[in-house]
Design an enzyme around this catalytic site. Sequence first.
Site, PDB file in Angstrom:
ATOM      1  N   ALA A  32       0.853  -1.204   0.000  1.00  0.00           N
ATOM      2  CA  ALA A  32       0.000   0.000   0.000  1.00  0.00           C
ATOM      3  C   ALA A  32       0.884   1.247   0.000  1.00  0.00           C
ATOM      4  O   ALA A  32       0.589   2.243  -0.690  1.00  0.00           O
ATOM      5  CB  ALA A  32      -0.912  -0.006   1.218  1.00  0.00           C
ATOM      6  N   ARG A  53      -7.519  -1.329   9.893  1.00  0.00           N
ATOM      7  CA  ARG A  53      -8.262  -1.971  10.987  1.00  0.00           C
ATOM      8  C   ARG A  53      -8.219  -1.095  12.235  1.00  0.00           C
ATOM      9  O   ARG A  53      -9.014  -1.277  13.145  1.00  0.00           O
ATOM     10  CB  ARG A  53      -7.676  -3.352  11.287  1.00  0.00           C
ATOM     11  CG  ARG A  53      -7.883  -4.359  10.174  1.00  0.00           C
ATOM     12  CD  ARG A  53      -7.023  -5.582  10.409  1.00  0.00           C
ATOM     13  NE  ARG A  53      -5.616  -5.228  10.435  1.00  0.00           N
ATOM     14  CZ  ARG A  53      -4.632  -6.032  10.814  1.00  0.00           C
ATOM     15  NH1 ARG A  53      -4.913  -7.255  11.216  1.00  0.00           N
ATOM     16  NH2 ARG A  53      -3.379  -5.631  10.799  1.00  0.00           N
ATOM     17  N   HIS A  95      -8.470 -11.053   0.426  1.00  0.00           N
ATOM     18  CA  HIS A  95      -8.821 -10.357  -0.828  1.00  0.00           C
ATOM     19  C   HIS A  95     -10.292 -10.538  -1.199  1.00  0.00           C
ATOM     20  O   HIS A  95     -10.953  -9.586  -1.611  1.00  0.00           O
ATOM     21  CB  HIS A  95      -7.935 -10.856  -1.979  1.00  0.00           C
ATOM     22  CG  HIS A  95      -6.500 -10.425  -1.850  1.00  0.00           C
ATOM     23  ND1 HIS A  95      -5.533 -10.753  -2.767  1.00  0.00           N
ATOM     24  CD2 HIS A  95      -5.862  -9.675  -0.900  1.00  0.00           C
ATOM     25  CE1 HIS A  95      -4.371 -10.229  -2.392  1.00  0.00           C
ATOM     26  NE2 HIS A  95      -4.552  -9.582  -1.252  1.00  0.00           N
ATOM     27  N   LYS A 113      -2.482  -8.938  -6.094  1.00  0.00           N
ATOM     28  CA  LYS A 113      -2.330 -10.297  -6.553  1.00  0.00           C
ATOM     29  C   LYS A 113      -2.051 -11.229  -5.375  1.00  0.00           C
ATOM     30  O   LYS A 113      -1.425 -10.771  -4.425  1.00  0.00           O
ATOM     31  CB  LYS A 113      -1.229 -10.444  -7.602  1.00  0.00           C
ATOM     32  CG  LYS A 113       0.041  -9.655  -7.398  1.00  0.00           C
ATOM     33  CD  LYS A 113       1.133 -10.004  -6.476  1.00  0.00           C
ATOM     34  CE  LYS A 113       1.509 -11.223  -5.843  1.00  0.00           C
ATOM     35  NZ  LYS A 113       2.508 -11.064  -4.778  1.00  0.00           N
ATOM     36  N   ARG A 179       4.468 -12.129   6.915  1.00  0.00           N
ATOM     37  CA  ARG A 179       3.200 -12.827   6.594  1.00  0.00           C
ATOM     38  C   ARG A 179       3.417 -14.003   5.650  1.00  0.00           C
ATOM     39  O   ARG A 179       2.645 -14.967   5.651  1.00  0.00           O
ATOM     40  CB  ARG A 179       2.173 -11.852   6.015  1.00  0.00           C
ATOM     41  CG  ARG A 179       2.598 -11.240   4.722  1.00  0.00           C
ATOM     42  CD  ARG A 179       1.550 -10.548   3.906  1.00  0.00           C
ATOM     43  NE  ARG A 179       2.189  -9.964   2.744  1.00  0.00           N
ATOM     44  CZ  ARG A 179       2.574 -10.644   1.675  1.00  0.00           C
ATOM     45  NH1 ARG A 179       2.341 -11.934   1.590  1.00  0.00           N
ATOM     46  NH2 ARG A 179       3.208 -10.057   0.695  1.00  0.00           N
TER      47      ARG A 179
HETATM   48  N1  LIG Z   1       2.437  -6.148  -6.498  1.00  0.00           N
HETATM   49  C1  LIG Z   1       3.499  -6.461  -5.773  1.00  0.00           C
HETATM   50  O1  LIG Z   1       4.636  -6.345  -6.205  1.00  0.00           O
HETATM   51  C2  LIG Z   1       3.301  -6.908  -4.368  1.00  0.00           C
HETATM   52  C3  LIG Z   1       4.359  -6.823  -3.444  1.00  0.00           C
HETATM   53  C4  LIG Z   1       4.102  -7.178  -2.124  1.00  0.00           C
HETATM   54  C5  LIG Z   1       2.849  -7.635  -1.764  1.00  0.00           C
HETATM   55  N2  LIG Z   1       1.856  -7.738  -2.689  1.00  0.00           N
HETATM   56  C6  LIG Z   1       0.527  -8.238  -2.334  1.00  0.00           C
HETATM   57  O2  LIG Z   1      -0.086  -7.292  -1.487  1.00  0.00           O
HETATM   58  C7  LIG Z   1      -0.798  -7.932  -0.433  1.00  0.00           C
HETATM   59  C8  LIG Z   1      -0.315  -7.372   0.887  1.00  0.00           C
HETATM   60  O3  LIG Z   1       1.064  -7.645   1.037  1.00  0.00           O
HETATM   61  P1  LIG Z   1       2.037  -6.729   1.949  1.00  0.00           P
HETATM   62  O4  LIG Z   1       3.401  -7.262   1.720  1.00  0.00           O
HETATM   63  O5  LIG Z   1       1.762  -5.306   1.752  1.00  0.00           O
HETATM   64  O6  LIG Z   1       1.544  -7.185   3.397  1.00  0.00           O
HETATM   65  P2  LIG Z   1       1.684  -6.414   4.771  1.00  0.00           P
HETATM   66  O7  LIG Z   1       2.838  -5.467   4.742  1.00  0.00           O
HETATM   67  O8  LIG Z   1       1.663  -7.451   5.825  1.00  0.00           O
HETATM   68  O9  LIG Z   1       0.356  -5.538   4.842  1.00  0.00           O
HETATM   69  C9  LIG Z   1      -0.916  -6.104   4.815  1.00  0.00           C
HETATM   70  C10 LIG Z   1      -1.911  -5.131   5.426  1.00  0.00           C
HETATM   71  O10 LIG Z   1      -3.182  -5.748   5.390  1.00  0.00           O
HETATM   72  C11 LIG Z   1      -3.945  -5.360   6.518  1.00  0.00           C
HETATM   73  N3  LIG Z   1      -4.503  -6.569   7.154  1.00  0.00           N
HETATM   74  C12 LIG Z   1      -5.802  -6.921   7.174  1.00  0.00           C
HETATM   75  N4  LIG Z   1      -5.988  -8.045   7.850  1.00  0.00           N
HETATM   76  C13 LIG Z   1      -4.767  -8.442   8.268  1.00  0.00           C
HETATM   77  C14 LIG Z   1      -4.322  -9.547   9.044  1.00  0.00           C
HETATM   78  N5  LIG Z   1      -5.163 -10.484   9.522  1.00  0.00           N
HETATM   79  N6  LIG Z   1      -3.003  -9.642   9.314  1.00  0.00           N
HETATM   80  C15 LIG Z   1      -2.148  -8.733   8.835  1.00  0.00           C
HETATM   81  N7  LIG Z   1      -2.519  -7.651   8.100  1.00  0.00           N
HETATM   82  C16 LIG Z   1      -3.829  -7.497   7.836  1.00  0.00           C
HETATM   83  C17 LIG Z   1      -3.032  -4.557   7.419  1.00  0.00           C
HETATM   84  O11 LIG Z   1      -3.383  -3.197   7.284  1.00  0.00           O
HETATM   85  P3  LIG Z   1      -4.156  -2.416   8.458  1.00  0.00           P
HETATM   86  O12 LIG Z   1      -3.459  -2.823   9.731  1.00  0.00           O
HETATM   87  O13 LIG Z   1      -3.970  -1.010   8.104  1.00  0.00           O
HETATM   88  O14 LIG Z   1      -5.587  -2.846   8.428  1.00  0.00           O
HETATM   89  C18 LIG Z   1      -1.640  -4.798   6.865  1.00  0.00           C
HETATM   90  O15 LIG Z   1      -0.806  -3.668   6.998  1.00  0.00           O
HETATM   91  C19 LIG Z   1      -0.555  -9.435  -0.608  1.00  0.00           C
HETATM   92  O16 LIG Z   1      -1.667 -10.027  -1.195  1.00  0.00           O
HETATM   93  C20 LIG Z   1       0.633  -9.526  -1.554  1.00  0.00           C
HETATM   94  O17 LIG Z   1       0.580 -10.623  -2.444  1.00  0.00           O
HETATM   95  C21 LIG Z   1       2.058  -7.358  -3.971  1.00  0.00           C
END
Ligand SMILES: NC(=O)c1ccc[n+]([C@@H]2O[C@H](COP(=O)([O-])OP(=O)(O)OC[C@H]3O[C@@H](n4cnc5c(N)ncnc54)[C@H](OP(=O)(O)O)[C@@H]3O)[C@@H](O)[C@H]2O)c1
Length: 345
Positions: A32, A53, A95, A113, A179
């Site tokens: 994000a 959240r 998702h 994704k 994660r």
């Molecule tokens: N396009 C790309 O290159 C790329 C790169 C990395 C990741 N991704 C994708 O993006 C998604 C998120 O990955 P990320 O690396 O950004 O993960 P992350 O840093 O762990 O962030 C996930 C966010 O989701 C929210 N969330 C909601 N329910 C959760 C739960 N039960 N446990 C943990 N977090 C929860 C949280 O936000 P709040 O606390 O604010 O609610 C958390 O900050 C994944 O599906 C991944 O495949 C894509």
Amino acid sequence: MALPDALPAPRVPDPMTAPSLRWGILGTGWIADKFTQALQAHTRQKVVAVGSRSQSGADRFAQRFDLPAAVGSYDDLVQRDDVDVIYVATPHNHHHEDALRAIGAGKHVLVEKPIALNAAQARDIAAAAARADVMAMEALWTMFLPKFDIVRQLLANGVLGRIHTVFADHGQHFEGDHRILRRDLAGGPTLDLLTYPVAFANWVLGAPREVLARTTWTPNGEVTGQTSVLLMQDDGAQAMLHSSVLSRTPTAAAICGEDAMIAFDPDFYVPAGFTVSDNAGASLRHDEPEVAHTGGLHYQAAQLAWCIAAGERSCTIRPLEESIQTMVILDEARRQIGEIYPEEQ
Ligand SMILES: NC(=O)c1ccc[n+]([C@@H]2O[C@H](COP(=O)([O-])OP(=O)(O)OC[C@H]3O[C@@H](n4cnc5c(N)ncnc54)[C@H](OP(=O)(O)O)[C@@H]3O)[C@@H](O)[C@H]2O)c1
């Protein structure tokens, strides 16, 4: 076929010229942050609100990016009248729920994704979006990069000849409580890094006749550690795909045809160069800086804005059918390696 004199130019319009949508960011994690940076630096898209959240999480993110609104609930975010489109940036197994939350509120949605945990959930999102007459798209940003539009033209023009083989790999080393190492967040390479090689092979070759998969679990058995997938096509073409969360791997890719081959510089899924070479040793080179996420995540957002402005409900660059097909392949790979997520038991 001989190589052309020069590579075709990418047909991707300047993302700055895309119509401006009002975005709500759902989730405040790593991607994000990168997505919001890319939007603010390279487009006229307006990030108007963030939902977390927790109120404190939303406030922190809003402050970092100078956003007008921060809400401590995903439901409150999707209900906002000042938001046109929701970007879902939560873990894989959230998702489906979060995309349906946005669609249910009548919002267009860009879902990180993989689009969902499995093909059934992906179809469910597609059906809900169709019923609500909103756009749903998977944020498979790689396919929207200008370099892939050059490749798209080379393939369409038959420059490689009949394609026999696709190689693609994506490995990174993770440790601690990331994660990707957590079973309760659908960790392991399959739904994460492997999404890229599988989507890439499916894009080049179409749906496979057969999927063969093998895995090695992480030492504690919590999630899969590395997985290899072989796709067999009706015409005899093969794709050899690999992904790991145990080690860094070359993260390279190649498309090999009867007449010529495209070898991608690592990392193949980000902005970077590639070489096209023929059997006689002639070659053409595409070069661009490897700028990773903040230099590339905005192309998909601009494309989504153009599609919405044109009244489209599925994007030709990453149609929902291809997102579903990727999940069909991953479902079959997971069936063979015995990778079942808690919500599927
Ligand atoms: N396009 C790309 O290159 C790329 C790169 C990395 C990741 N991704 C994708 O993006 C998604 C998120 O990955 P990320 O690396 O950004 O993960 P992350 O840093 O762990 O962030 C996930 C966010 O989701 C929210 N969330 C909601 N329910 C959760 C739960 N039960 N446990 C943990 N977090 C929860 C949280 O936000 P709040 O606390 O604010 O609610 C958390 O900050 C994944 O599906 C991944 O495949 C894509």
